[in-house]
Every structure is written in structure tokens, then in C-alpha cells.
Design a protein around this motif. Sequence first.
Motif, PDB file in Angstrom:
ATOM      1  N   ILE A 140       0.831  -1.213   0.000  1.00  0.00           N
ATOM      2  CA  ILE A 140       0.000   0.000   0.000  1.00  0.00           C
ATOM      3  C   ILE A 140       0.866   1.264   0.000  1.00  0.00           C
ATOM      4  N   GLY A 141       2.191   1.065  -0.033  1.00  0.00           N
ATOM      5  CA  GLY A 141       3.092   2.227  -0.139  1.00  0.00           C
ATOM      6  C   GLY A 141       3.205   3.021   1.149  1.00  0.00           C
ATOM      7  N   CYS A 142       2.980   2.392   2.298  1.00  0.00           N
ATOM      8  CA  CYS A 142       3.014   3.137   3.567  1.00  0.00           C
ATOM      9  C   CYS A 142       4.446   3.481   3.980  1.00  0.00           C
ATOM     10  N   GLY A 143       5.418   2.690   3.515  1.00  0.00           N
ATOM     11  CA  GLY A 143       6.812   2.995   3.822  1.00  0.00           C
ATOM     12  C   GLY A 143       7.268   2.532   5.197  1.00  0.00           C
ATOM     13  N   ILE A 144       6.423   1.787   5.910  1.00  0.00           N
ATOM     14  CA  ILE A 144       6.814   1.356   7.258  1.00  0.00           C
ATOM     15  C   ILE A 144       7.997   0.386   7.198  1.00  0.00           C
ATOM     16  N   CYS A 145       7.982  -0.557   6.246  1.00  0.00           N
ATOM     17  CA  CYS A 145       9.090  -1.523   6.147  1.00  0.00           C
ATOM     18  C   CYS A 145      10.403  -0.805   5.856  1.00  0.00           C
ATOM     19  N   VAL A 146      10.336   0.269   5.043  1.00  0.00           N
ATOM     20  CA  VAL A 146      11.537   1.024   4.684  1.00  0.00           C
ATOM     21  C   VAL A 146      12.187   1.577   5.951  1.00  0.00           C
ATOM     22  N   HIS A 147      11.366   2.107   6.843  1.00  0.00           N
ATOM     23  CA  HIS A 147      11.898   2.707   8.072  1.00  0.00           C
ATOM     24  C   HIS A 147      12.273   1.678   9.116  1.00  0.00           C
ATOM     25  N   LYS A 148      11.545   0.547   9.140  1.00  0.00           N
ATOM     26  CA  LYS A 148      11.808  -0.459  10.185  1.00  0.00           C
ATOM     27  C   LYS A 148      13.029  -1.315   9.871  1.00  0.00           C
ATOM     28  N   PHE A 199      18.734  -2.492   8.282  1.00  0.00           N
ATOM     29  CA  PHE A 199      19.878  -2.392   7.361  1.00  0.00           C
ATOM     30  C   PHE A 199      19.604  -1.470   6.174  1.00  0.00           C
ATOM     31  N   ASP A 200      18.526  -0.710   6.217  1.00  0.00           N
ATOM     32  CA  ASP A 200      18.172   0.170   5.093  1.00  0.00           C
ATOM     33  C   ASP A 200      18.173  -0.582   3.763  1.00  0.00           C
ATOM     34  N   ALA A 201      17.559  -1.784   3.757  1.00  0.00           N
ATOM     35  CA  ALA A 201      17.651  -2.625   2.558  1.00  0.00           C
ATOM     36  C   ALA A 201      16.422  -2.553   1.649  1.00  0.00           C
ATOM     37  N   ILE A 202      15.423  -1.749   2.017  1.00  0.00           N
ATOM     38  CA  ILE A 202      14.191  -1.722   1.207  1.00  0.00           C
ATOM     39  C   ILE A 202      13.949  -0.322   0.646  1.00  0.00           C
ATOM     40  N   LYS A 203      13.483  -0.275  -0.601  1.00  0.00           N
ATOM     41  CA  LYS A 203      13.036   0.988  -1.198  1.00  0.00           C
ATOM     42  C   LYS A 203      11.641   0.756  -1.751  1.00  0.00           C
ATOM     43  N   ILE A 204      10.710   1.658  -1.455  1.00  0.00           N
ATOM     44  CA  ILE A 204       9.375   1.597  -2.065  1.00  0.00           C
ATOM     45  C   ILE A 204       9.184   2.923  -2.795  1.00  0.00           C
ATOM     46  N   GLU A 240      24.062  19.309   8.275  1.00  0.00           N
ATOM     47  CA  GLU A 240      24.749  19.651   7.023  1.00  0.00           C
ATOM     48  C   GLU A 240      25.211  18.436   6.222  1.00  0.00           C
ATOM     49  N   LEU A 241      25.922  17.542   6.895  1.00  0.00           N
ATOM     50  CA  LEU A 241      26.577  16.483   6.130  1.00  0.00           C
ATOM     51  C   LEU A 241      25.590  15.410   5.672  1.00  0.00           C
ATOM     52  N   VAL A 242      24.652  15.021   6.521  1.00  0.00           N
ATOM     53  CA  VAL A 242      23.716  13.968   6.125  1.00  0.00           C
ATOM     54  C   VAL A 242      22.899  14.375   4.897  1.00  0.00           C
ATOM     55  N   PRO A 243      22.250  15.547   4.890  1.00  0.00           N
ATOM     56  CA  PRO A 243      21.528  15.908   3.664  1.00  0.00           C
ATOM     57  C   PRO A 243      22.476  16.239   2.511  1.00  0.00           C
ATOM     58  N   GLY A 244      23.586  16.945   2.794  1.00  0.00           N
ATOM     59  CA  GLY A 244      24.491  17.392   1.723  1.00  0.00           C
ATOM     60  C   GLY A 244      25.106  16.235   0.961  1.00  0.00           C
ATOM     61  N   LEU A 245      25.366  15.121   1.651  1.00  0.00           N
ATOM     62  CA  LEU A 245      26.008  13.980   1.004  1.00  0.00           C
ATOM     63  C   LEU A 245      25.034  12.809   0.842  1.00  0.00           C
ATOM     64  N   ARG A 246      23.758  13.069   1.034  1.00  0.00           N
ATOM     65  CA  ARG A 246      22.699  12.055   0.895  1.00  0.00           C
ATOM     66  C   ARG A 246      23.048  10.775   1.659  1.00  0.00           C
ATOM     67  N   LEU A 247      23.214  10.923   2.956  1.00  0.00           N
ATOM     68  CA  LEU A 247      23.642   9.787   3.762  1.00  0.00           C
ATOM     69  C   LEU A 247      22.487   9.117   4.496  1.00  0.00           C
ATOM     70  N   ASP A 248      21.290   9.689   4.416  1.00  0.00           N
ATOM     71  CA  ASP A 248      20.199   9.175   5.257  1.00  0.00           C
ATOM     72  C   ASP A 248      19.911   7.694   5.035  1.00  0.00           C
ATOM     73  N   GLY A 249      20.033   7.224   3.808  1.00  0.00           N
ATOM     74  CA  GLY A 249      19.759   5.812   3.560  1.00  0.00           C
ATOM     75  C   GLY A 249      20.943   4.899   3.844  1.00  0.00           C
ATOM     76  N   LEU A 250      22.060   5.468   4.302  1.00  0.00           N
ATOM     77  CA  LEU A 250      23.283   4.675   4.461  1.00  0.00           C
ATOM     78  C   LEU A 250      23.708   4.518   5.902  1.00  0.00           C
ATOM     79  N   LEU A 251      23.094   5.314   6.794  1.00  0.00           N
ATOM     80  CA  LEU A 251      23.630   5.428   8.149  1.00  0.00           C
ATOM     81  C   LEU A 251      23.749   4.101   8.874  1.00  0.00           C
ATOM     82  N   ASP A 252      22.833   3.188   8.593  1.00  0.00           N
ATOM     83  CA  ASP A 252      22.824   1.941   9.357  1.00  0.00           C
ATOM     84  C   ASP A 252      23.341   0.741   8.581  1.00  0.00           C
ATOM     85  N   VAL A 253      23.874   0.996   7.398  1.00  0.00           N
ATOM     86  CA  VAL A 253      24.404  -0.098   6.584  1.00  0.00           C
ATOM     87  C   VAL A 253      25.836  -0.386   7.033  1.00  0.00           C
TER      88      VAL A 253
END
Length: 592
Positions: free
Chosen positions: A51-59, A62-67, A434-447
Motif C-alpha cells: 500500500i506504499g506506507c513505507g513502514i518496512c523502509v523505516h523499520k 539495514f536500510d535494505a528496502i526501497k518503495i 549539514e553532512l547527512v543531507p548534503g552527502l545524501r547519507l540518510d539511507g546509508l547510516l545503518d548499513v
Amino acid sequence: MARIAILLADRCHPKECQWECQAYCPPVRMGQECIVEGPIGKPIISETLCIGCGICVHKCPFDAIKILNTPEADESEIVHRYGYNGFRLYRLPTVPKHGITGLLGPNGTGKSTALRILAGQEVANLGDYAAPGAWAKVMERYRGTQLHEHFRRIASGELRVASKPQYVDRLADEGGTVGEFVGGSPAETERRIEEVGLGPKRERPLAELSGGELQLAAIARCLATPADLYLFDEPSSYLDIVHRLTVARLLRRLGEERSVVVVEHDLALLDYLADTAHLVYGEEAAFGVISHPIPMRAAINTYLAGYLKDENVRFRTEPVRFVAHPPKLPPRGNSIVEFDALAKSYGAFELSVAPGLLARGETVGVVGPNATGKTTFVKMLAGAERPTSGVAPAGVTVSYKPQYLKATGSGSLRDRVEALRAEPGFDASLFERELVPGLRLDGLLDVALTDLSGGELQRSAVALALARPATLYLLDEPSAYLDADERMAMAKLIRRQTERLAATALVVDHDVYFLDLASDALMVFSHPDGDPTRGAGAGPFPMREGMNRLLAGLSVTFRRDAETRRPRINREGSVLDREQRASGEYYYEGAA
Ligand code: ADP
Ligand code: ADP
Ligand code: MG
């Protein structure tokens, strides 16, 4: 628009989590099989039930899902799909009989896949990932188009293809010497090895070559292979500025007679090299769409503007802007580091660097060919190498990002940042703001760092280096593995951070657009009298003087694009080229 669910298989570790994706999925909780365990023990996410809720993406720990939603491209245009929750490619580039076509787009959007499909190394499955690709179906799909004839000739072996793969470091395992690897007829091999500048290394085993030398060997091999279509996947990686220009000239000559397709992230180089380009847009590791071909100048201007009108696609919220005039230097009274004349002797190599002064808030580009001592100089300032003569400045806190990165041990970027909290002066909010948005790190922090791609690891390493409190930041080749967009974003970020922290940054790099956007001043390294056993460094110089010193040595001039003010390499011997050489203005136009 339909929905796409992507599982980044490398990052998914189903034995190390609680299957949060499944446990929290609302359709699953309603009894629907939206996320189920697949045959290899990893989840399969149903794109129809999602349904595109995005809950799995956040839960997902390992940041392994993209919807996400499917692109504007039509489902009927899908060329290739890697598995149910895998990447999908829409459309293919066109391949003219001769001339050079570029592919320009972000990492992970299917450029290498497109080249492999054009080469026939991979047969397009047209979206039917469960069945192996079949030529008959490909022919049927492309009937009545130029690609039909292309694939017919590929399938029948009529069209000969030579390709230079993206990852040249793997070639070292092939064994043998440079000469054996390049292959081809003896005369052709000889000529190509000489042309790329590997003559003196002909008898060397591949295993002993540097990254740049492996790249040159791979390019020489491709050039020495008789073919109708030549494919070069990221030819400038590991190459210094001299070799980038040499290779660009060789490819241009090849393109006069043959068809050449090039994937390249160095925009000055691609601009000089190719006649037309396809822009590639999409979402890393999820999907990629290949645009129609655009004449080269317009292609890069469109890319910088960030909006492709014909297809109504926005790549970026803000256009990238260049300024035609050199930046003003900060007042010299603002110095934070003064260094003596420094020399280093390694026996087979002698480096001497003239005394200099680094100013507060200033980003200094460090330029010059490979093996002229740039890294050695940076290491002397960092205290990692002791000068043979002269004294490295004392009392300077240095934060250093080395050229070669290796992720070791366990742990994620977030763990590394947590460890920095103990350092005096560490500003966690700066990192997050600054650094997280500037270098697009949000999807990588927990990998886990070991699961990151080359570009992701580079962005993480630069973020860590900039997060550490220091007066001097040393970044050795931060643009390596980054796509053009990431390079420009990083250049702006480094400059902004340096100013904000009132620190100094030294940035060693070979990408002219990156250097232009990042630097206030330049240090220039060279081989005095062309002697490879010696290196000399000088500066920092104001941008104009630094560029003139660098480019005079390379025999290349730049003009400015009328629309975007971006620098463009002049054709050798053109009117502008001759005028600029005569007046000694290699980079900036007009008088000071
Ligand atoms: P680019 O060259 O634009 O960086 P690639 O064509 O190498 O992109 O890859 C696009 C995406 O396709 C990658 O992010 C990866 O997730 C996926 N991919 C590439 N090759 C394979 C493969 N053999 N099997 C499964 N997925 C793949
Ligand atoms: P650049 O960064 O400009 O590519 P480097 O500083 O890495 O140049 O290297 C300059 C020269 O010094 C090269 O010829 C290299 O082989 C040599 N060199 C670098 N480090 C060492 C070392 N630890 N021992 C011996 N020679 C070295
Ligand atoms: Mg690629």
C-alpha cells in the motif's frame, strides 16, 4: 503509476534481524501475503499488495528496502529487470554508425547494464526476469527500429564489439604482462601501448600495476581490438588529468571512423569527448530511464540546469552554477597554517615543495599528474610522513581522508559518528544538519560499511573526515567513484563547510568541474623538466594563476559556455585555443 518495491539484496541480512519488514507491514497484519519469505530466505515484497506506507523502509535495520512509484516511462518500455524486487531499466541508447555517444547519469541507474545489453553480453529479458533473455523476443520488440538491425547483427556475430569494463581493478587477477593482456596484432598492440603511455611498462605483470595503469592497459586493449562498436565504461577512473586528456583525444580519433559509446562522470571530459549524450535518470538501484539523444552541449547544460523539459523530469532542485571570474582570495593576514619548504626523498623519488601559506576559510585544490608527490605532501602536513628536510607545521589538528578507502571490521557510519562524540569540539548537530543531507547519507547510516558501494563509501569517508574537529582538512581524491551530481554537491559542501568552520581544506583531485566548484586557490604539482623521478609543488596560487600553470603544462585551454558559464575544453588549434595560448589565459577569459 504503479509501485516498485526494491530489495537491496546485498544489504538484507534476514538472519540478523527480526523480520521487522514483515512484522510491521499493515497488509500482512490484515492477513495478506504482502511480504513473504522467498526461496533464498530473503523477503519478497508484493508490488500489488503493497500500500506504499513505507513502514518496512523505516523499520529495516539495514536500510535494505526501497518503495517508490514507477517512473514516467511506460511499462512497455522496460528493457531489463533483475528479479522480482530488483532493478529495472527502461529504454536503450541509440547507436549511430560512427561518432561518440555519451551516457550521463547517477550511479546505479543501469548505465553499465545498458552497455552490456548493447554488446550482447547480456540478452535483454524485456522485464520477464524469470525467463532467460531470448534473441527472438528482442527482435520482435524492436521490429521497425534502428535497434532491430543492431541486435540482428549482434546475435548473428556480424557486428564486432570491443568493450572496456567499468571495474578495471579486477583485471589484475588475469595474470600475464601488459603486452600479453593488450593482445591483438603485434603492430597494433605496440601502437596502442605507446599511445596510452604504457610503453615503459610493456613487460610488467598486471598484478604490479597501479589503478591508473590498469585503466590505461584496459583502454589500450579495447583500442587494439578490431571492432565496429566500442564501449567504454567510465574510462577516466583512476586516471590523472594528463591521461584523461590523452584518452579523450584517442577516443575522439576513434569516433571519426567507428561508433563509440562512453559512460563518463567527468563533465569537462565528456563534453570534449562526445557528440551527443543520453541523460539517464531514475533512482539508484531501483530503476533507470534513458532519455532520447541530445547534442553534447545541450545535454550537459540540461543536466546542470536539472530539468529535462521534453520528458518533464527534474534531476535536482537547484541548478549548478559556475562563475566566469576567479574568486577573490581572502586577505592573506588570515593565515592558519604556514609551511616551510618541505622535501622528501624516497631514494627513487625526490619531492620538493616551496613554502606556502594556507588561509582561514579557504579550500585549496591540489592539482597535477600522478606520481608528482601530492599525496606525499599531504601526508607530511598530516604528520603521517616525516619530511627529509624542512619541518611540518606544528600545532595543527588535521583530519585526513586517504586516497584509497577500505571498509574494515563491522560497524556502520552511525557507529563511527557515535565514536566521534568523545572528541572535544565535535558538533553532532552539524553532522546531522549539514553532512547527512548534503552527502545524501540518510539511507546509508545503518548499513555495514563493508556493504557500501564505492561511491557510498566515499561519501561516508568524506563526511567522517569533515565531521571531525580540525583546523586543516586533507581530502585525497574525494570525487573518485562519485557520479557527476554527487561530485558537484560534494564540491559545494566542502567549500561551505570550510568557510563555516573557518578551517582550511586541501583537496587533491583531477576533475576540472569539481575543482572549479570547490576551490578558492590552487597548489600545482609537476615533474620538473619532465623528469619522473622528481616532483615539485608550489602555491597556493590564486585560481587564475594556478589554472594557467597547470594548463600550460598540459597544453590545453578552456572557453566559457555562453549560457551556463561552465568551462569547456577548446578544440586544439581552434581560433580561441590559439588566441588564449598567445595571451597566456588558459582558463579565465579576458583581463583580470
Ligand atoms: P550504473 O552503471 O548506472 O551504475 P548498473 O547497470 O551497474 O548501474 O546497475 C544498476 C543496478 O542494477 C545496480 O544498482 C544493481 O542493484 C543492479 N544490478 C546490476 N547488475 C546486476 C545483476 N547482475 N544482478 C542483479 N542486480 C544487478
Ligand atoms: P601523487 O599523489 O602525486 O600521485 P605520491 O606522493 O603518491 O604522488 O607519490 C610520488 C612518488 O613517490 C611516486 O613515484 C611513488 O612511487 C613514490 N612513493 C610514494 N610513497 C612512497 C614510499 N612510502 N616509499 C617509496 N616511494 C614512495
Ligand atoms: Mg556502471
